[in-house]
Design a protein around this motif. Structure first.
Motif, short mmCIF file in Angstrom:
data_model
loop_
_atom_site.label_atom_id
_atom_site.label_comp_id
_atom_site.label_asym_id
_atom_site.label_seq_id
_atom_site.Cartn_x
_atom_site.Cartn_y
_atom_site.Cartn_z
N ASN A 189 30.87 -43.53 -49.79
CA ASN A 189 29.56 -43.14 -49.28
C ASN A 189 29.68 -42.14 -48.13
OD1 ASN A 189 28.38 -44.88 -51.11
ND2 ASN A 189 28.09 -46.53 -49.64
N ILE A 190 30.67 -42.37 -47.24
CA ILE A 190 30.85 -41.45 -46.11
C ILE A 190 31.25 -40.07 -46.61
CG2 ILE A 190 32.32 -40.97 -44.11
CD1 ILE A 190 32.36 -43.97 -43.56
N TYR A 191 32.22 -40.02 -47.55
CA TYR A 191 32.64 -38.73 -48.09
C TYR A 191 31.48 -38.03 -48.81
CZ TYR A 191 37.61 -39.23 -47.06
OH TYR A 191 38.82 -39.34 -46.43
N HIS A 192 30.69 -38.83 -49.56
CA HIS A 192 29.56 -38.24 -50.28
C HIS A 192 28.55 -37.65 -49.29
CE1 HIS A 192 26.53 -37.68 -53.37
NE2 HIS A 192 25.67 -38.33 -52.63
N THR A 193 28.23 -38.43 -48.24
CA THR A 193 27.29 -37.93 -47.24
C THR A 193 27.85 -36.72 -46.51
OG1 THR A 193 26.46 -40.19 -46.94
CG2 THR A 193 25.91 -38.58 -45.23
N PHE A 194 29.17 -36.79 -46.21
CA PHE A 194 29.80 -35.65 -45.53
C PHE A 194 29.71 -34.39 -46.40
CE2 PHE A 194 33.65 -33.04 -45.19
CZ PHE A 194 33.52 -32.58 -43.90
N ASN A 195 30.00 -34.53 -47.69
CA ASN A 195 29.94 -33.37 -48.59
C ASN A 195 28.52 -32.83 -48.69
OD1 ASN A 195 32.70 -33.39 -49.17
ND2 ASN A 195 32.46 -34.85 -50.84
N GLU A 196 27.54 -33.76 -48.73
CA GLU A 196 26.15 -33.31 -48.75
C GLU A 196 25.80 -32.54 -47.48
OE1 GLU A 196 23.62 -36.65 -49.37
OE2 GLU A 196 23.66 -36.46 -51.55
N MET A 197 26.21 -33.12 -46.34
CA MET A 197 25.92 -32.45 -45.06
C MET A 197 26.68 -31.14 -44.96
SD MET A 197 26.16 -33.97 -41.20
CE MET A 197 24.70 -34.96 -41.43
N LEU A 198 27.93 -31.12 -45.46
CA LEU A 198 28.70 -29.89 -45.42
C LEU A 198 28.02 -28.81 -46.24
CD1 LEU A 198 31.31 -28.48 -44.52
CD2 LEU A 198 32.41 -29.35 -46.58
N GLN A 199 27.51 -29.19 -47.42
CA GLN A 199 26.81 -28.20 -48.25
C GLN A 199 25.55 -27.73 -47.55
OE1 GLN A 199 27.93 -26.82 -51.20
NE2 GLN A 199 26.25 -25.44 -50.71
N MET A 200 24.84 -28.67 -46.88
CA MET A 200 23.65 -28.28 -46.14
C MET A 200 24.01 -27.31 -45.02
SD MET A 200 21.71 -31.95 -45.89
CE MET A 200 20.56 -31.34 -44.67
N LEU A 201 25.13 -27.58 -44.34
CA LEU A 201 25.56 -26.68 -43.26
C LEU A 201 25.95 -25.32 -43.81
CD1 LEU A 201 27.69 -29.14 -41.08
CD2 LEU A 201 25.49 -28.12 -40.49
N ILE A 202 26.61 -25.32 -44.98
CA ILE A 202 26.98 -24.05 -45.60
C ILE A 202 25.72 -23.26 -45.96
CG2 ILE A 202 28.03 -23.02 -47.64
CD1 ILE A 202 30.10 -25.26 -47.57
N ASP A 203 24.75 -23.97 -46.56
CA ASP A 203 23.48 -23.31 -46.91
C ASP A 203 22.78 -22.80 -45.64
OD1 ASP A 203 24.03 -23.93 -49.52
OD2 ASP A 203 22.69 -25.67 -49.58
N LEU A 204 22.80 -23.63 -44.58
CA LEU A 204 22.17 -23.21 -43.33
C LEU A 204 22.88 -22.01 -42.74
CD1 LEU A 204 20.11 -23.69 -41.08
CD2 LEU A 204 21.72 -25.33 -40.07
#
Length: 610
Positions: A189-204
């Motif tokens: 779950n932590i890795y999944h959330t991290f990857n989601e946040m990382l993608q959001m940061l990349i998009d941002l």
């Protein structure tokens, strides 16, 4: 059928077996996670697994400079394995050895034909005349028969005690499996959330860079346009000046003509120059980084894990409770120090008669809808009474408040009823009526929440009888105009409590469906969770609902006498310890305190942490 001895031996071997080779440990080594393996098994594992991880729990381990041999030895396990390995069945004694063992050690020529009951020893006739004179005797065979039952009872008790120990060992093994499974799922779950946040940061990042690039292009386009305009004017002015200078050098006769051209061109640019040479206004894009210290990936919460086989084991009247009551009592005492409970049944200040609703303002004041006493009471976050006002409407009629919410200006929206009429009333904190909205009459309780982005009021409504009712959410503008309704398409039956999170998502608890429905800020349905039941994540007649700063969802599970915590996607996290029989309304304070009302005891509890 296996004998008890062989069954116990198998259980002992199972506890002392390496989970890699499934044999008794050989040179057992213990990892930092406290899992033990054979040295050779870990050596093979280390050669193929880089970085090195525990084969059981996947914890990454930094090996010492000596490698696997440098890991600590598990001396206890090594000693137990050595003892088991040395255990062999005793061979049947040959006849001559039996005969020699039947001789008296004090009188080797005499056989042990008697048993002294007082000394509980086998003796010979010579011993009877010396050390055992006057003692009662019997034959060794008869003595063995008489003691067989007592010995068998002691053996049975020992076997039962051993079984108690092995039951506990099995429960530890089961708990270890559960914890390993939880660890893997939590890591996932932590890795999944991290990857989601990382993608959001990349998009941002891409969005920010695009905005900077667009602004820069606009600036460059404006500068280039001004440069071309000025260069054109420079070209015209330079051409006429060069021509006039040539004529002056040549003493030409057309100087009057040159004078006219110079006068015309210079006069033209004499007025244009101040305007043309004013720098254009540009906007430079400047990046202001956010405070990365407040960046939240999430939070890890701790809750008790009980393995499937953990239960109370009783042996010979002695109870071995595997729930560690002492530890739980200490934890409960610690929680008691971090909660404040106040109220109780009554009509005096600070007492309640069915506290149906609660909300906390931005400045930390707690507002309780005291339904039976037809009033709103105000408290501090320490439970200290501040003030109160009666819930009256125009004409002096009192209404029974069912729920309360705070709008963007700090005023209170209260929903309630008087007789056969239902109302939503906007009060000041002092109880002055500002606005009244007439609602369709219903005998069901209502919830109210404020969408702080628009200041719209969202109210629940249920019609019909229990088992055949239907419900919806009604969205009103502050002036009382109904904007839209939602919930019918999802089969909502009895929506009672409602909240709006920091992202504008709308969450509503449906008491009859035992579910929670979630809508986005544009009132599009996202998902639902719960469902009737008493297992983790299931709900029975849910009431109050609120969210914390991380987006986690708190639900008062009235039918199961508990408060449950879910993540923002509706996945169960834990039960919140409130010790309430009927938790009803919930609210979240600005600094994370959780407020819960108890309909059974007419109390309000403030949890400093949960």
């Amino acid at each position: 059928m296996a004998s008890p001895q062989s069954s116990l031996g198998e259980q002992i071997r199972e506890e002392l077996s390496c989970s890699i080779c499934l044999e008794l440990f050989t040179r057992p080594k213990v990892l930092p996670c406290m899992h033990t393996f054979c040295q050779d098994c870990l050596g093979d594992h280390a050669r193929v697994r880089k970085p090195f991880e525990c084969p059981n729990c996947r914890l990454q381990v930094t090996l010492p400079t000596q490698g696997v041999p440098g890991l600590p030895d598990n001396h206890l396990v090594a000693n137990l394995c050595e003892r088991i390995s040395k255990q062999v069945k005793l061979p049947v004694n040959p006849p001559e050895q039996t005969q020699s063992q039947n001789k008296c050690i004090f009188h080797p020529w005499e056989e042990l034909k008697l048993y002294c009951e007082q000394c509980q020893l086998s003796v010979c006739t010579e011993c009877m005349g010396d050390l055992h004179a006057g003692h009662r005797t019997t034959t060794p065979k008869k003595a063995s028969q008489e003691r067989r039952a007592a010995i068998q009872e002691l053996v049975s008790e020992g076997r039962n005690l051993l079984e108690t120990y092995f039951t506990f060992l099995r429960s530890l093994r089961d708990k270890e499996k559960v914890l390993n499974k939880h660890r893997q799922q939590t890591d996932k779950n932590i890795y999944h959330t991290f990857n989601e946040m990382l993608q959001m940061l990349i998009d941002l990042k891409d969005t920010l860079l695009s905005e900077v690039d667009q602004t820069h292009r606009q600036n460059m386009t404006a500068i280039e346009g001004q440069r071309e305009m000025v260069l054109t004017q420079v070209s015209d002015l330079a051409a006429v000046c060069d021509s006039a200078e040539d004529k002056l050098r040549q003493d030409g006769m057309d100087l009057p003509g040159q004078e006219r051209s110079l006068t015309q061109v210079i006069g033209k640019y004499r007025t244009k120059a101040p305007l043309s040479l004013v720098p254009i206004q540009t906007r430079a894009a400047v990046f202001h980084p956010a405070d990365t210290r407040t960046l939240e990936l999430g939070q890890v919460t701790l809750y008790s894990v009980r393995s499937p086989s953990m239960s109370t084991v009783t042996s010979h009247g002695v109870m071995y409770d595997s729930k560690y009551h002492l530890q739980e009592d200490q934890e409960n005492h610690h929680h008691q120090l971090e909660r404040t409970t106040f109220g109780g049944k009554g009509s005096e200040k600070g007492k309640f008669d069915r506290p149906f609703g609660v909300v906390v303002s931005e400045d930390g004041e707690v507002f309780v809808a005291d339904r039976g006493n037809q009033r709103i009471q105000i408290f501090t976050l320490q439970g200290t009474f501040v003030s109160q006002f009666e819930t009256v409407i125009s004409g002096g009629q009192n209404i029974s408040p069912q729920n309360v919410a705070v709008d963007t200006e700090g005023n209170l929206w209260v929903v309630g009823n008087h007789g056969v009429a239902d109302f939503a009333v906007l009060y000041t904190r002092e109880g002055k009526v500002l606005t009244t909205i007439d609602l369709q009459q219903t005998r069901w309780s209502r919830g109210v929440a404020i969408d702080t982005r628009t200041n719209n009021i969202i109210i629940t409504q249920t019609m019909g009888e229990w088992g055949f009712c239907c419900g919806e959410l009604q969205v009103f503008r502050p002036d009382g105009k109904l904007v839209r309704t939602l919930g019918e398409e999802q089969g909502m039956k009895n929506p009672e409590y409602i909240t709006v999170d920091s992202s504008g998502n709308i969450l509503v608890s449906d008491c009859e469906n035992s579910s929670v429905y979630v809508y986005d800020e544009d009132t599009n349905f996202l998902f639902s969770f719960g469902g009737e039941g008493s297992r983790e994540g299931q709900l029975t007649y849910p009431r109050g609902i609120c969210t914390d700063s991380s987006g986690n969802i708190v639900v008062a599970d009235w039918g199961n006498s508990c408060v449950q915590l879910f993540d923002r996607r509706g996945r169960f996290l834990k039960h919140i310890n409130t010790d309430m029989r009927q938790p009803w309304a919930v609210a979240m304070a600005p600094h994370g305190q959780l407020i819960v009302t108890d309909d059974a005891n007419n109390t309000v509890t403030i949890l400093q942490r949960y």
